[in-house]
Design an enzyme around this catalytic site. Structure first.
Site, short mmCIF file in Angstrom:
data_model
loop_
_atom_site.label_atom_id
_atom_site.label_comp_id
_atom_site.label_asym_id
_atom_site.label_seq_id
_atom_site.Cartn_x
_atom_site.Cartn_y
_atom_site.Cartn_z
N LYS A 175 0.66 -1.19 0.02
CA LYS A 175 0.04 -0.08 0.14
C LYS A 175 0.98 1.23 0.00
CE LYS A 175 -1.54 2.91 2.80
NZ LYS A 175 -1.85 4.12 1.81
N GLU A 250 9.53 1.62 10.95
CA GLU A 250 10.39 2.69 10.60
C GLU A 250 9.66 3.99 10.94
OE1 GLU A 250 12.04 5.82 9.96
OE2 GLU A 250 13.20 5.26 7.90
N CYS A 284 13.47 11.05 6.54
CA CYS A 284 13.18 10.74 7.95
C CYS A 284 14.66 10.77 8.77
CB CYS A 284 12.99 9.10 8.15
SG CYS A 284 14.05 8.20 7.21
N GLU A 385 9.35 15.98 15.37
CA GLU A 385 9.84 15.75 13.99
C GLU A 385 8.84 16.68 13.45
OE1 GLU A 385 11.19 12.22 10.89
OE2 GLU A 385 9.29 12.10 11.93
#
Length: 490
Positions: A175, A250, A284, A385
């Protein structure tokens, strides 16, 4: 305009609902494609196909060398279609075409690496403490794997999951992010051409709240691999407990870039720019936290601001563009909200903090490179983040303080240390609680080295041998060569 369809049980299909989604170029909001919009029903069909292909098909029993040859063919086809894939990636994400081309090279290398590794993990013979017996450990495929990929590196992150899963003999349901499906669709076309058997690889397009949720909750899925935001990752982890799925997560990072006074100054400045502003900070492992030794702090920041102010924003297809837009209006709104929080927290806005005024950029989701100084580790912009072109700068005096500051977040994905004193750099690297640490560099990764994080940056590893092992189960087989009655019970 050709509709992007889903690939389920070896066939290209529309969504059962017939719903579609418009895919736009974030540079100018131009419509570039129309994609099928699947839901739980489509996902269940894909899971059923993958389950049947694993339980009743021959893929898991296919010799590893033969599976590797198919994965190798995929790598070759990606190389042959590099330019088309790169252009699709730039349309999807807005990143520069140069970066997209480099991504395609890396993607081909990932498939090439796991193709070569497919028949190298045959298990091991171990010494048995019992006489007249032998004992061996074998690795077998996990089974049906749900794989959910992000929008920032749509095909690269898919490759990190697809290649090892297929090499190990699993069946998959992929997906991609609903806003960046184009390159994943194209690679499924190449996988079909490469000879991946019917039902082994399935593609479902659609949003996470139904497609992703079904993959996580369905008891016919044996493993769920997800790359994305931490809150979504936590929900997937909770949902996957329904049948105690294997999980690989992750979940990003808040990655420190530590610069000591004895570092190569100009190189460290240049790399600090690349660390945080590459792909508009939507990485990331972005070095979004800059920790600078106090004796060079002011000089370093001055040079950094001067260099960052000259970053050329624009169309990813223009050769002189250095950075493209953010992915969407919603994401730019999020970045802007973090900048406002930074101001309220008392950080000093040294650069940016707004949208560009260039008329040619008004139709895209652009945001200027932004630098905050005077930051402290208790600030939200330092702890959370942002995933955009926003850099926070902190000071430190000693290597111990640098380590303490660097480790002071819930994340532990990656970090870097800059120093010509290798003993000092190695000391810091050893103390950092992160899955990857660079010394005098930032961002390099390659298929042979594992990737993943400590703490809340995730669970498990991608790439390298550990990346293949994530898609296998370990089985111990013991054989008694001379069985005889024990007569324990008289």
């Amino acid at each position: 305009m050709e509709k992007q369809r889903m690939f389920i049980n070896g066939e290209w299909v529309d969504a059962i609902s017939k719903n579609t989604r418009t895919i736009i170029n974030p540079y100018n909001q131009e419509i570039v494609a129309e994609a099928a919009e699947g839901d739980e029903r489509d996902t269940k069909k894909a899971i059923e196909a993958a389950r049947k292909a694993f339980d009743q098909g021959d893929w898991a029993e296919t010799p590893a060398k033969e599976r590797g040859e198919i994965v190798l063919k995929i790598a070759q086809l990606i190389r042959e279609n590099n330019e088309e894939l790169a252009r699709l990636e730039t349309f999807d994400t807005g990143k520069t075409l140069e970066e997209s081309r480099a991504d395609m090279d890396d993607i081909a290398n990932v498939f090439l690496y796991f193709a070569g590794l497919a028949d190298k993990e045959g298990g091991e013979v171990i010494n048995s403490p019992f006489p007249d017996s032998d004992s061996k450990v074998v690795r077998e495929p996990v089974g049906v794997c749900g794989q959910i990929t992000p929008w920032n590196y749509p095909l690269l992150q898919a490759a990190w999951k697809i290649a090892p899963a297929l090499a190990a003999g699993n069946t998959i349901i992929v997906k991609p992010s609903e806003i960046t499906p184009l390159t994943t669709v194209k690679v499924f076309e190449l996988m079909e051409e490469a000879g991946v058997p019917k039902g082994v690889a399935n593609l479902v397009l659609g949003p996470g709240h139904n497609v992703g949720a079904e993959l996580a909750s369905n008891t016919d899925v044996d493993l769920i691999s997800f790359t994305g935001g931490i809150e979504t990752g936590k929900k997937i982890m909770q949902t996957a407990s329904v049948n105690v799925k294997n999980i690989a997560l992750e979940l990003g990072g808040k990655n420190p870039n530590i610069v000591f006074a004895d570092a190569d100054f100009d190189t460290a400045v240049d790399q600090a720019l690349n660390a945080v502003f590459f792909h508009a900070g939507q990485v990331c492992s972005a070095g979004s936290r800059l920790l600078v030794e106090d004796s060079i702090h002011d000089k370093f920041v001055e040079k950094l601001v001067e260099r960052a102010s000259r970053i050329k924003l624009g169309n990813g297809f223009d050769e002189d563009t250095e950075s493209g837009p953010l992915i969407s209006k919603e994401h730019r709104d999020k970045v802007e909200s973090f900048v406002e929080i930074g101001k309220q927290e008392g950080a000093h806005l040294a650069l940016g903090g707004k949208r560009p005024e260039d008329p040619q950029l008004q139709d895209g989701f652009f945001y200027l490179p932004t630098i905050f100084t005077g930051c402290t580790s208790d600030m939200k912009i330092v702890q959370e983040e942002v995933f955009g072109p926003v850099l926070t700068v902190e000071k430190f005096s000693t290597k111990e303080e640098a380590v303490s500051l660097a480790n002071d977040t819930i994340y532990g994905l990656a970090g870097a240390v800059w120093s010509t004193d290798i003993e000092k750099a190695e000391f810091v690297a050893a103390k950092l609680r992160m899955g990857t640490v660079w010394i005098n560099d930032f961002h390099p990764y390659f298929a042979q080295a594992p990737w993943g994080g400590y703490k809340q940056s995730g669970i498990g590893r991608e790439l390298g041998r550990p990346g293949l092992e994530e898609y296998t189960e370990t089985k111990h087989i013991f054989r008694n060569k001379k069985p005889e009655a024990i007569n324990w019970f008289k």
